[in-house]
Design a protein around this motif. Structure first.
Motif, PDB file in Angstrom:
ATOM      1  N   LEU A 286       0.826  -1.206   0.000  1.00 23.03           N
ATOM      2  CA  LEU A 286       0.000   0.000   0.000  1.00 23.03           C
ATOM      3  C   LEU A 286       0.860   1.257   0.000  1.00 23.03           C
ATOM      4  O   LEU A 286       0.572   2.212  -0.719  1.00 23.03           O
ATOM      5  CB  LEU A 286      -0.929  -0.003   1.220  1.00 23.03           C
ATOM      6  CG  LEU A 286      -1.923   1.163   1.301  1.00 23.03           C
ATOM      7  CD1 LEU A 286      -2.892   1.117   0.125  1.00 23.03           C
ATOM      8  CD2 LEU A 286      -2.690   1.115   2.618  1.00 23.03           C
ATOM      9  N   ARG A 287       1.913   1.254   0.799  1.00 27.54           N
ATOM     10  CA  ARG A 287       2.779   2.428   0.882  1.00 27.54           C
ATOM     11  C   ARG A 287       3.504   2.678  -0.441  1.00 27.54           C
ATOM     12  O   ARG A 287       3.783   3.833  -0.789  1.00 27.54           O
ATOM     13  CB  ARG A 287       3.776   2.235   2.021  1.00 27.54           C
ATOM     14  CG  ARG A 287       4.675   3.431   2.287  1.00 27.54           C
ATOM     15  CD  ARG A 287       5.334   3.312   3.658  1.00 27.54           C
ATOM     16  NE  ARG A 287       6.029   2.048   3.802  1.00 27.54           N
ATOM     17  CZ  ARG A 287       7.291   1.835   3.417  1.00 27.54           C
ATOM     18  NH1 ARG A 287       7.967   2.814   2.836  1.00 27.54           N
ATOM     19  NH2 ARG A 287       7.863   0.668   3.612  1.00 27.54           N
ATOM     20  N   LYS A 288       3.782   1.631  -1.168  1.00 31.25           N
ATOM     21  CA  LYS A 288       4.521   1.766  -2.420  1.00 31.25           C
ATOM     22  C   LYS A 288       3.610   1.817  -3.639  1.00 31.25           C
ATOM     23  O   LYS A 288       4.107   1.898  -4.774  1.00 31.25           O
ATOM     24  CB  LYS A 288       5.497   0.597  -2.566  1.00 31.25           C
ATOM     25  CG  LYS A 288       6.583   0.572  -1.494  1.00 31.25           C
ATOM     26  CD  LYS A 288       7.424  -0.682  -1.574  1.00 31.25           C
ATOM     27  CE  LYS A 288       8.515  -0.681  -0.497  1.00 31.25           C
ATOM     28  NZ  LYS A 288       9.281  -1.942  -0.469  1.00 31.25           N
ATOM     29  N   ALA A 289       2.307   1.794  -3.422  1.00 30.81           N
ATOM     30  CA  ALA A 289       1.360   1.699  -4.535  1.00 30.81           C
ATOM     31  C   ALA A 289       1.545   2.769  -5.608  1.00 30.81           C
ATOM     32  O   ALA A 289       1.518   2.453  -6.806  1.00 30.81           O
ATOM     33  CB  ALA A 289      -0.071   1.710  -3.997  1.00 30.81           C
ATOM     34  N   PRO A 290       1.723   4.062  -5.250  1.00 36.77           N
ATOM     35  CA  PRO A 290       1.902   5.061  -6.318  1.00 36.77           C
ATOM     36  C   PRO A 290       3.105   4.761  -7.206  1.00 36.77           C
ATOM     37  O   PRO A 290       3.051   4.948  -8.420  1.00 36.77           O
ATOM     38  CB  PRO A 290       2.086   6.372  -5.538  1.00 36.77           C
ATOM     39  CG  PRO A 290       1.428   6.129  -4.223  1.00 36.77           C
ATOM     40  CD  PRO A 290       1.679   4.697  -3.917  1.00 36.77           C
ATOM     41  N   ALA A 291       4.199   4.299  -6.597  1.00 39.08           N
ATOM     42  CA  ALA A 291       5.388   3.957  -7.383  1.00 39.08           C
ATOM     43  C   ALA A 291       5.137   2.733  -8.250  1.00 39.08           C
ATOM     44  O   ALA A 291       5.580   2.665  -9.404  1.00 39.08           O
ATOM     45  CB  ALA A 291       6.574   3.714  -6.452  1.00 39.08           C
ATOM     46  N   LEU A 292       4.420   1.753  -7.713  1.00 38.78           N
ATOM     47  CA  LEU A 292       4.127   0.549  -8.479  1.00 38.78           C
ATOM     48  C   LEU A 292       3.218   0.855  -9.660  1.00 38.78           C
ATOM     49  O   LEU A 292       3.344   0.251 -10.738  1.00 38.78           O
ATOM     50  CB  LEU A 292       3.494  -0.503  -7.569  1.00 38.78           C
ATOM     51  CG  LEU A 292       4.363  -0.971  -6.389  1.00 38.78           C
ATOM     52  CD1 LEU A 292       3.606  -1.966  -5.532  1.00 38.78           C
ATOM     53  CD2 LEU A 292       5.661  -1.575  -6.895  1.00 38.78           C
ATOM     54  N   ARG A 293       2.300   1.799  -9.478  1.00 38.43           N
ATOM     55  CA  ARG A 293       1.433   2.205 -10.599  1.00 38.43           C
ATOM     56  C   ARG A 293       2.265   2.812 -11.719  1.00 38.43           C
ATOM     57  O   ARG A 293       2.011   2.563 -12.907  1.00 38.43           O
ATOM     58  CB  ARG A 293       0.370   3.189 -10.116  1.00 38.43           C
ATOM     59  CG  ARG A 293      -0.715   2.559  -9.268  1.00 38.43           C
ATOM     60  CD  ARG A 293      -1.934   3.469  -9.177  1.00 38.43           C
ATOM     61  NE  ARG A 293      -1.629   4.718  -8.490  1.00 38.43           N
ATOM     62  CZ  ARG A 293      -1.795   4.922  -7.192  1.00 38.43           C
ATOM     63  NH1 ARG A 293      -2.254   3.939  -6.427  1.00 38.43           N
ATOM     64  NH2 ARG A 293      -1.504   6.083  -6.646  1.00 38.43           N
ATOM     65  N   LEU A 294       3.244   3.632 -11.341  1.00 34.21           N
ATOM     66  CA  LEU A 294       4.102   4.239 -12.355  1.00 34.21           C
ATOM     67  C   LEU A 294       4.898   3.168 -13.100  1.00 34.21           C
ATOM     68  O   LEU A 294       4.966   3.174 -14.334  1.00 34.21           O
ATOM     69  CB  LEU A 294       5.056   5.245 -11.713  1.00 34.21           C
ATOM     70  CG  LEU A 294       6.103   5.837 -12.657  1.00 34.21           C
ATOM     71  CD1 LEU A 294       5.444   6.661 -13.745  1.00 34.21           C
ATOM     72  CD2 LEU A 294       7.123   6.662 -11.907  1.00 34.21           C
ATOM     73  N   LEU A 295       5.498   2.232 -12.362  1.00 37.55           N
ATOM     74  CA  LEU A 295       6.280   1.183 -13.001  1.00 37.55           C
ATOM     75  C   LEU A 295       5.401   0.311 -13.898  1.00 37.55           C
ATOM     76  O   LEU A 295       5.840  -0.140 -14.965  1.00 37.55           O
ATOM     77  CB  LEU A 295       6.975   0.328 -11.944  1.00 37.55           C
ATOM     78  CG  LEU A 295       8.099   1.031 -11.156  1.00 37.55           C
ATOM     79  CD1 LEU A 295       8.622   0.127 -10.049  1.00 37.55           C
ATOM     80  CD2 LEU A 295       9.227   1.447 -12.087  1.00 37.55           C
ATOM     81  N   ALA A 296       4.158   0.083 -13.479  1.00 38.39           N
ATOM     82  CA  ALA A 296       3.242  -0.709 -14.296  1.00 38.39           C
ATOM     83  C   ALA A 296       2.917  -0.007 -15.611  1.00 38.39           C
ATOM     84  O   ALA A 296       2.673  -0.659 -16.634  1.00 38.39           O
ATOM     85  CB  ALA A 296       1.965  -1.001 -13.518  1.00 38.39           C
ATOM     86  N   SER A 297       2.903   1.310 -15.605  1.00 32.67           N
ATOM     87  CA  SER A 297       2.607   2.064 -16.823  1.00 32.67           C
ATOM     88  C   SER A 297       3.852   2.308 -17.670  1.00 32.67           C
ATOM     89  O   SER A 297       3.751   2.736 -18.813  1.00 32.67           O
ATOM     90  CB  SER A 297       1.979   3.412 -16.455  1.00 32.67           C
ATOM     91  OG  SER A 297       2.926   4.238 -15.796  1.00 32.67           O
ATOM     92  N   LEU A 298       5.009   2.020 -17.089  1.00 29.04           N
ATOM     93  CA  LEU A 298       6.278   2.359 -17.736  1.00 29.04           C
ATOM     94  C   LEU A 298       6.990   1.148 -18.318  1.00 29.04           C
ATOM     95  O   LEU A 298       7.529   1.200 -19.425  1.00 29.04           O
ATOM     96  CB  LEU A 298       7.191   3.038 -16.703  1.00 29.04           C
ATOM     97  CG  LEU A 298       8.533   3.572 -17.165  1.00 29.04           C
ATOM     98  CD1 LEU A 298       8.326   4.821 -18.012  1.00 29.04           C
ATOM     99  CD2 LEU A 298       9.402   3.898 -15.958  1.00 29.04           C
ATOM    100  N   CYS A 299       6.989   0.046 -17.578  1.00 28.42           N
ATOM    101  CA  CYS A 299       7.791  -1.129 -17.941  1.00 28.42           C
ATOM    102  C   CYS A 299       7.032  -2.072 -18.879  1.00 28.42           C
ATOM    103  O   CYS A 299       5.816  -1.979 -19.039  1.00 28.42           O
ATOM    104  CB  CYS A 299       8.223  -1.876 -16.681  1.00 28.42           C
ATOM    105  SG  CYS A 299       9.275  -0.884 -15.584  1.00 28.42           S
ATOM    106  N   ASP A 300       7.788  -3.002 -19.447  1.00 33.90           N
ATOM    107  CA  ASP A 300       7.215  -4.008 -20.344  1.00 33.90           C
ATOM    108  C   ASP A 300       7.057  -5.354 -19.647  1.00 33.90           C
ATOM    109  O   ASP A 300       6.631  -6.335 -20.277  1.00 33.90           O
ATOM    110  CB  ASP A 300       8.105  -4.163 -21.572  1.00 33.90           C
ATOM    111  CG  ASP A 300       8.313  -2.837 -22.276  1.00 33.90           C
ATOM    112  OD1 ASP A 300       7.313  -2.221 -22.679  1.00 33.90           O
ATOM    113  OD2 ASP A 300       9.475  -2.396 -22.386  1.00 33.90           O
TER     114      ASP A 300
END
Length: 658
Positions: A259-273
């Protein structure tokens, strides 16, 4: 690709918590860190005027490009990272070398250097260097090969003068952890740290996510706040994480606290392959995919965020990978270990790290990717020292780096595991402090970076924005105060033999002005959204013609507290950095026009220009000393007309460069 390899992963056809996801039309997107959508691209060249608000603060002034002659005999306060200084003295330790280069560069420029840093005397009690300020200064002297003098008297720092530096060009202030004002970002303590210093250099990038007196508060009391060589290099490396030009790009993400890292994980999900989750984060993903996970490993408050990440991956048609097997420790006998299938964990056993089958699958995946990010530990119980999986993953990435793949390592676990890649390798980037990177990926402002002076990040194509880029240049600073830019519009129409440039912080105003410029096809007028205080030099110095006039007009609504006897009010209006840049770039006999409807504001600005103009600026006209001279241009801003219409005076001064 994953199906061919037989690797367990989530793909759009997978089930989500027992419900089949709707089929969606998917395509791979090339995403970068979010830029503001407020920037409407009126013309192709407008990219020079509008910087994304989300990332514009990352473009900072650096010591590398600061005029070296301005460092001579000037007191410069430098914040260093003791973790780098006290780290292993290995060959090709580029972070340490760049940190020491900052001090050596300042010393060679004949600056008077005060070093600020902090060290934990408890955690580093076995290191004799940290016993006292004297021992730390001696250690720095051995690294730098010239003397560093300890400064233990905190009270003496409040008023150290140039005579302190008669025999000592470099001083080391005592351990900052001894002062509560450091972590509290105490204004008084920050002012004491600045003392008589004119310039602040931050070379402690690992503290960028913290608000400290020695990294943030101190910048209020120095006329220039710059990034040191190490800080500058780390910032450039940080931006690589969100650079998606090198593809395919996979992120190996470990640790806990989904939960604490969710914003960063959302970015990586939109960025990485591709996303490969390990550590406790993998249990959250497996639970979201409907796989069996022991209930005590599930973050109940993070379920919706997990589903969102899975949905993003579904929409983009990218795979999510998770471990197939795990090393587990026996709860009754920690010396006993076994390998279990990740979906068939037995009671009485605690997951410790990823297993050999998972590592084989990672190894088979890596050749399909050109860029790999590893952030967060692979082990599951962070309180136990068990890193077999992490060590072997490090060996896999060592081989990947040698195959010309770009590898980014974030966190102490990743950096320790990958020991075979030299720091000088152009394909490997390391961040020992993961907190800075996580905060950056979450889209949060990093205070230590935001506190530094900004630079304009683009090279303006003057031949594109002006019909003739060699004509004399007139620069208006703060176009919002001049009738939403109308002052410059009328000046440009009345004088086609000059080019006019408006520097304004209000991005929306700049966009509106550029719209009008485009519709009127005015080729001698342009606007840039920027803070002129720190970017004036970099923008105007590249202009092909001569700078003939600079205008600054400050109405009363921009200065609610025009008390220029107080430093905290004076610095907001006209700062030394701007004055010196104007004085340096203005052509001989060039003019500086100052105007305000508040006399104390005008006097404050005039005093700043006279004081920091280095004797190059003299009064050309101030209305016989009463500052009531007539408007020399015949063009009045809306605010000026409003003031005069109500019978109030306008105060004006014209300065000239000799």
């Amino acid at each position: 690709m994953a199906a061919v390899l037989g690797i367990p992963c989530y793909k759009p056809q997978s089930f989500l918590l027992g419900r089949r996801l709707p089929r969606l039309k998917c395509r791979v997107l090339s995403c970068q860190l979010r830029h503001s959508t407020d920037c409407v691209h009126i013309q192709k060249e407008e990219r020079y005027s509008c910087i994304g608000e989300a990332t514009s603060y990352l473009h900072v002034q650096s010591l590398r490009y600061f005029p070296i002659e301005k460092l001579c005999e000037v007191v410069v306060v430098v914040r260093l990272d003791s973790a780098l200084l006290l780290g292993p003295l290995e060959p090709c330790n580029l972070p340490l070398e760049s940190t020491l280069l900052t001090i050596k560069y300042l010393h060679k420029a004949r600056a008077k250097v005060v070093i600020l840093t902090s060290w934990d005397t408890v955690l580093q009690s076995d290191n004799p260097v940290t016993k006292s300020t004297e021992s730390f200064a001696g250690y720095l002297s051995s690294l730098l090969q010239f003397e560093v003098t300890p400064l233990n008297d905190a009270a003496g720092l409040t008023s150290f003068k140039q005579d302190v530096f008669v025999h000592n060009d470099i001083l080391l202030f005592e351990n900052l952890l001894n002062f509560k004002g450091e972590t509290a970002n105490c204004n008084d303590f920050a002012q004491k740290l600045a003392s008589d210093a004119a310039i602040f250099v931050n070379d402690s990038f690992s503290l960028s996510h913290k608000i400290l007196a020695s990294t943030v508060g101190i910048t209020r009391f120095c006329y220039a706040s710059l990034a040191g060589f190490h800080f500058e290099e780390e910032l450039m490396q940080l931006l690589k994480i969100t650079d998606s030009t090198r593809r395919p790009y996979i992120a190996i993400i470990g640790g806990s606290s989904f939960l604490r890292k969710a914003p960063a994980l959302r970015l990586l999900a939109s960025l990485c392959d591709g996303l490969f989750f390990v550590g406790k984060l993998s249990f959250q993903i497996m639970n979201g995919l409907g796989l069996p996970v022991p209930s005590h490993f599930i973050e109940r408050n993070a379920v919706m965020e997990v589903l969102h990440i899975i949905q993003v991956a579904h929409n983009r048609n990218i795979p999510i990978y998770y471990p197939t097997d795990l090393w587990c420790l026996n709860n009754d006998n920690n010396a006993k270990m076994e390998i279990f299938n990740s979906t068939e964990l037995s009671c009485g056993w605690t997951p410790a790290d990823i297993g050999p089958s998972t590592l084989e699958e990672v190894s088979s995946l890596i050749p399909f990717y050109k860029k790999i990010l590893w952030i967060g530990p692979t082990n599951y119980d962070l309180t136990k020292e068990f890193s077999v999986g992490g060590t072997q993953l490090g060996q896999i990435l060592e081989r990947a780096s040698s195959d010309e793949r770009e590898v980014i390592l974030v966190g102490s676990a990743a950096c320790k595991a990958v020991k075979g890649i030299s720091d000088s390798s152009s394909r490997c980037t390391r961040f020992q402090n993961a907190s800075v990177v996580w905060e950056f990926l979450k889209g949060r402002i990093l205070p230590g970076i935001a506190a530094l002076d900004k630079r304009y990040p683009y090279q303006i194509s003057w031949s594109t924005v002006f019909h003739d880029p060699t004509l004399p240049l007139v620069v208006d600073i703060g176009s919002e105060s001049n009738g939403n830019g109308l002052f410059l519009f009328e000046m440009a129409r009345n004088c086609e033999s000059s080019n006019f440039l408006g520097l304004e912080m209000n991005r929306k105003l700049v966009i509106r002005c550029l719209q009008v410029v485009a519709s009127d096809e005015q080729r001698n007028l342009y606007f840039v959204s920027t803070n002129a205080t720190s970017t004036f030099r970099t923008i105007v110095s590249s202009y092909l013609g001569r700078l003939t006039l600079v205008t600054i007009q400050v109405p009363c609504f921009q200065c609610p507290n025009p008390d220029f006897n107080k430093e905290q009010n004076r610095w907001r209006m006209v700062r030394r950095m701007l004055v010196e840049a104007v004085a340096d770039l203005l052509q001989p006999n060039g003019k500086v026009y100052l105007q305000s409807d508040v006399e104390s504001v005008l006097l404050g600005m005039k005093d700043q220009f006279i004081c920091y103009g280095k004797g190059q600026l003299v009064i050309d006209n101030d209305g016989d000393g009463n500052h009531r001279m007539e408007n020399p241009f015949g063009v009045a801003s809306d605010w000026e007309r409003h003031v005069l219409a109500r019978g109030a005076p306008m105060y004006r001064t014209m300065l000239r460069k000799v």
